[in-house]
Design an enzyme around this catalytic site. Structure first.
Site, mmCIF file in Angstrom:
data_model
loop_
_atom_site.group_PDB
_atom_site.id
_atom_site.type_symbol
_atom_site.label_atom_id
_atom_site.label_comp_id
_atom_site.label_asym_id
_atom_site.label_seq_id
_atom_site.Cartn_x
_atom_site.Cartn_y
_atom_site.Cartn_z
ATOM 1 N N ALA A 105 90.898 23.883 0.331
ATOM 2 C CA ALA A 105 89.533 24.211 0.756
ATOM 3 C C ALA A 105 89.309 24.244 2.262
ATOM 4 O O ALA A 105 88.350 24.862 2.720
ATOM 5 C CB ALA A 105 88.568 23.201 0.144
ATOM 6 N N ALA A 106 90.136 23.558 3.029
ATOM 7 C CA ALA A 106 89.804 23.375 4.447
ATOM 8 C C ALA A 106 89.918 24.681 5.249
ATOM 9 O O ALA A 106 90.828 25.458 4.988
ATOM 10 C CB ALA A 106 90.740 22.329 5.050
ATOM 11 N N PRO A 107 88.993 24.936 6.156
ATOM 12 C CA PRO A 107 87.921 24.042 6.624
ATOM 13 C C PRO A 107 86.629 24.098 5.805
ATOM 14 O O PRO A 107 85.626 23.503 6.207
ATOM 15 C CB PRO A 107 87.677 24.530 8.055
ATOM 16 N N GLY A 108 86.612 24.813 4.720
ATOM 17 C CA GLY A 108 85.478 24.680 3.808
ATOM 18 C C GLY A 108 84.500 25.846 3.779
ATOM 19 O O GLY A 108 83.454 25.749 3.138
ATOM 20 N N GLY A 109 84.834 26.941 4.460
ATOM 21 C CA GLY A 109 83.924 28.094 4.479
ATOM 22 C C GLY A 109 83.653 28.599 3.067
ATOM 23 O O GLY A 109 82.495 28.859 2.695
ATOM 24 N N LYS A 110 84.720 28.718 2.287
ATOM 25 C CA LYS A 110 84.538 29.253 0.928
ATOM 26 C C LYS A 110 83.862 28.221 0.026
ATOM 27 O O LYS A 110 83.083 28.576 -0.849
ATOM 28 C CB LYS A 110 85.881 29.702 0.349
ATOM 29 N N ASP B 142 97.618 16.678 -2.753
ATOM 30 C CA ASP B 142 98.473 17.847 -2.912
ATOM 31 C C ASP B 142 97.968 18.558 -4.171
ATOM 32 O O ASP B 142 97.853 17.937 -5.243
ATOM 33 C CB ASP B 142 99.926 17.380 -3.095
ATOM 34 N N ASP C 63 92.903 29.454 -2.850
ATOM 35 C CA ASP C 63 93.045 30.254 -1.634
ATOM 36 C C ASP C 63 94.290 29.685 -0.943
ATOM 37 O O ASP C 63 94.204 28.801 -0.094
ATOM 38 C CB ASP C 63 91.777 30.083 -0.778
ATOM 39 N N CYS D 98 95.818 35.370 2.558
ATOM 40 C CA CYS D 98 95.618 36.279 3.687
ATOM 41 C C CYS D 98 96.986 36.831 4.103
ATOM 42 O O CYS D 98 97.296 36.952 5.279
ATOM 43 C CB CYS D 98 94.909 35.592 4.856
HETATM 44 C C1 LIG Z 1 94.185 29.520 3.513
HETATM 45 S S1 LIG Z 1 93.861 27.911 3.963
HETATM 46 C C2 LIG Z 1 92.390 27.580 3.107
HETATM 47 C C3 LIG Z 1 91.167 28.148 3.759
HETATM 48 C C4 LIG Z 1 89.911 27.710 3.038
HETATM 49 N N1 LIG Z 1 89.961 28.097 1.635
HETATM 50 C C5 LIG Z 1 88.659 28.286 3.663
HETATM 51 O O1 LIG Z 1 88.276 29.383 3.289
HETATM 52 O O2 LIG Z 1 88.067 27.655 4.524
HETATM 53 C C6 LIG Z 1 95.061 27.041 3.053
HETATM 54 C C7 LIG Z 1 94.874 25.552 3.043
HETATM 55 O O3 LIG Z 1 95.818 25.018 2.125
HETATM 56 C C8 LIG Z 1 96.108 23.696 2.528
HETATM 57 N N2 LIG Z 1 97.330 23.273 1.798
HETATM 58 C C9 LIG Z 1 98.626 23.501 2.120
HETATM 59 N N3 LIG Z 1 99.432 22.992 1.166
HETATM 60 C C10 LIG Z 1 98.628 22.451 0.217
HETATM 61 C C11 LIG Z 1 98.853 21.784 -1.013
HETATM 62 N N4 LIG Z 1 100.100 21.560 -1.467
HETATM 63 N N5 LIG Z 1 97.797 21.352 -1.727
HETATM 64 C C12 LIG Z 1 96.541 21.554 -1.269
HETATM 65 N N6 LIG Z 1 96.261 22.174 -0.110
HETATM 66 C C13 LIG Z 1 97.283 22.624 0.621
HETATM 67 C C14 LIG Z 1 96.221 23.811 4.026
HETATM 68 O O4 LIG Z 1 95.999 22.558 4.644
HETATM 69 C C15 LIG Z 1 95.131 24.839 4.340
HETATM 70 O O5 LIG Z 1 93.958 24.197 4.740
#
Ligand SMILES: C[S@@+](CC[C@H](N)C(=O)[O-])C[C@H]1O[C@@H](n2cnc3c(N)ncnc32)[C@H](O)[C@@H]1O
Length: 551
Positions: free
Chosen positions: A330-335, A380, A398, A455
């Site tokens: 989710a980070a940084p949380g926009g979606k 995770d 995402d 992306c």
């Molecule tokens: C594409 S970004 C997400 C962007 C977010 N959905 C938004 O729209 O703000 C992918 C995210 O996956 C997280 N990530 C990486 N490996 C992960 C895992 N095994 N489990 C959960 N999150 C993970 C990363 O820290 C990163 O924040």
């Protein structure tokens, strides 16, 4: 055991600290995964070359030199007639922006001949049409020049390896000329080739030259050459990767409406317009006299800075009020904020991320947006079937990815994404998508859906990952419901994916003028496990080590 942060986000937060904001525009852990927001800052250019004007087919170009005076724009927004309306501040209530969409908010009264027959187009789309016409004229001229380059001799002399390594490498104009010449030859190979030379020799020269000119490693350039079989589209894509996308914002419908927000921002000196016909919450910011990420409206949570592409997976997910939804990465949380808005702040949205610092940014952002139906966790994603097996009505995955759709934000992608790196990514993506599908309740009365997005434009991270889950679990692809985008690949080189892969959607910067993106919507059909023999089929394919995608 990973630590779970279980914070029920309750109320609109105080002013955000710099720390809170850190994650929004500047990802902390995975630099490439930045599709949640569009930074205002420009990137530096490595190569000095003429930049192409992006052809915005459905979405906006940033070229918008005329800035209407704020006053004039306010008057136009006032004609929306939504001032006295008493609807709730929800997405549905934004329907009144159908008329908003059709109004001329640019203040541009230019009605040249070219506009004839453009009734019903947004002003920016009219401008876009003019840009298209100009680009077509430029292309005609360029084509004529190209003809001149190789008209002297019908055949084209292929450079020797010494010539390839010579000064041409640093002379960008000469390099560009050779790229054009070789592409011309490949387009009419029998006639133009040097006797005794094979097609692959020309392709090799082109491959090396494209790497030198655009600054990519050979592996990634090869993937792109496979994606856009040699022709002008490849060049358009590579050029678009070096161009900043328009700055766009999403209206937080839990706090305001788009027309209201637009009026407030125009009064602060921002030049904004509805972003596209397919979104009722997006605004494009052409220009601003104030920092877009620091206005009182921003701090009060009336909008988020988000690329238009990031609206698409949430629209496809279509979360319903009172559901239990997981945003797995989710980070940084926009979606997540968008999901909460569509759920009208009811039910529960779990905002999870494996990165703790990025998770903190989620908490800050959700506070700012006034989200009070969220639980933020730091797991995770692969752990979820153990934590909350079949517990969710819908999940957004995402996924962390190569970021090959957002190269303009992070040029290091050009050199850092090699075979090992991509393999590591699609391996994690497959594990995450299995965990996501196992965490959905197929018997959900309202849902049972997974949306997978990246992306990235690479088939290994997109169609191949979805094809894998289709083989391993009882599920099927369904229509995303999205108005724009091109179909995902069913056949890609030697690969034959399930025919339903055409229901997935791809987005390209040079086609849609939004970040490169992929969206798939999957319906879970049963909570039962698949028989092991069928599961093994998927496993064997993965063992080939190529992500199910032939080079
Ligand atoms: C594409 S970004 C997400 C962007 C977010 N959905 C938004 O729209 O703000 C992918 C995210 O996956 C997280 N990530 C990486 N490996 C992960 C895992 N095994 N489990 C959960 N999150 C993970 C990363 O820290 C990163 O924040």
């Amino acid at each position: 055991m990973p630590k779970i942060v279980t914070k029920k986000v309750k109320k609109v937060g105080k002013k955000r600290s710099a720390d809170d904001m850190a994650g929004e525009d500047a990802p902390v852990v995975e630099k490439m995964a930045t599709n949640g927001s569009v930074p205002v800052a420009k990137k530096s250019k490595k190569l000095v070359k003429k930049k192409k004007v992006i052809k915005p087919k459905r979405v906006l170009a940033k070229e918008e030199p005329e800035i209407p005076t704020p006053k004039k724009k306010v008057a136009l927004f006032e004609q929306d007639g939504d001032d006295d309306e008493a609807e709730g501040l929800d997405e549905a209530a934004d329907d009144d922006f159908d008329t908003f969409d059709n109004d001329d908010f640019s203040g541009d009264s230019d009605s040249s001949d070219e506009d004839d027959g453009d009734d019903g187009l947004l002003p920016v789309e009219k401008k876009s049409k003019k840009l298209d016409q100009k680009a077509a004229a430029d292309k005609r001229l360029a084509d004529e020049e190209l003809q001149l380059n190789i008209a002297d001799s019908e055949t084209y002399h292929l450079p020797t390896s010494d010539e390839l390594d010579s000064a041409l490498k640093t002379d960008l104009n000469a390099l560009k000329g050779r790229i054009s010449d070789v592409m011309q030859v490949l387009g009419d190979f029998k006639k133009r080739k040097e006797p005794g030379r094979s097609r692959s020799e020309y392709v090799d020269v082109l491959h090396k030259d494209l790497c030198s000119y655009y600054g990519y490693n050979e592996y990634l350039m090869e993937r792109f050459m496979n994606l856009f079989p040699i022709g002008t589209e490849l060049i358009e894509f590579l050029d678009a990767n070096d161009v900043q996308r328009p700055v766009t914002i999403r209206t937080n419908t839990m706090k305001t409406r788009r027309g209201e927000l637009a009026r407030a921002l125009i009064n602060r000196g921002m030049n904004v317009d509805p972003a596209a016909k397919w979104t009722k919450v997006g605004l494009v910011v052409y220009d601003s006299q104030v920092p877009v990420g620091a206005t009182p409206e921003y701090l009060a949570g009336h909008y988020t800075l988000q690329g238009l592409n990031s609206l698409l997976p949430v629209m496809a997910l279509a979360p319903q009020p009172n559901e239990v939804v997981l945003d797995m990465c989710a980070a940084p949380g926009g979606k997540t904020g968008h999901i909460a808005a569509l759920m009208k702040n009811t039910g529960t949205v779990f905002a999870n991320d494996a990165s703790l610092p990025r998770g903190r940014a989620v908490v800050g952002n959700l506070h700012r947006l006034g989200v009070n139906n969220a639980v933020v966790s730091n797991l995770d994603g692969r752990m979820f079937p153990k934590v909350y097996r079949q517990g969710f009505d819908r999940i957004l995955l995402d996924a962390p990815c190569s970021g090959t759709g957002v190269i303009w934000k992070d040029e290091s992608v050009k050199m850092s994404r090699d075979k090992i790196d991509i393999q590591r990514r699609w391996t994690l993506q497959r594990e995450l998508i299995l965990a996501a599908i196992d965490s959905i309740d197929a018997k959900s009365k309202t849902g049972g859906y997974l949306v997978y997005s990246t992306c990235s434009v690479l088939v290994e991270e997109n169609e191949a990952v979805v094809n894998y889950v289709l083989k391993k679990r009882h599920c099927k692809l369904v229509d995303t419901g999205l108005e724009i985008g091109v179909e995902g690949f069913v056949n890609f080189r030697e690969n034959r994916f399930h025919p339903s892969l055409k229901l997935t959607r791809r987005y390209y910067p040079h086609v849609h003028n939004i970040d490169g993106f992929f969206v798939a919507k999957i319906k879970k059909l049963s909570n039962k496990k698949m028989d092991e023999k069928k599961e093994d089929e998927g496993e064997n394919e993965a063992e080939q080590g190529n992500g199910g995608v032939e080079a």
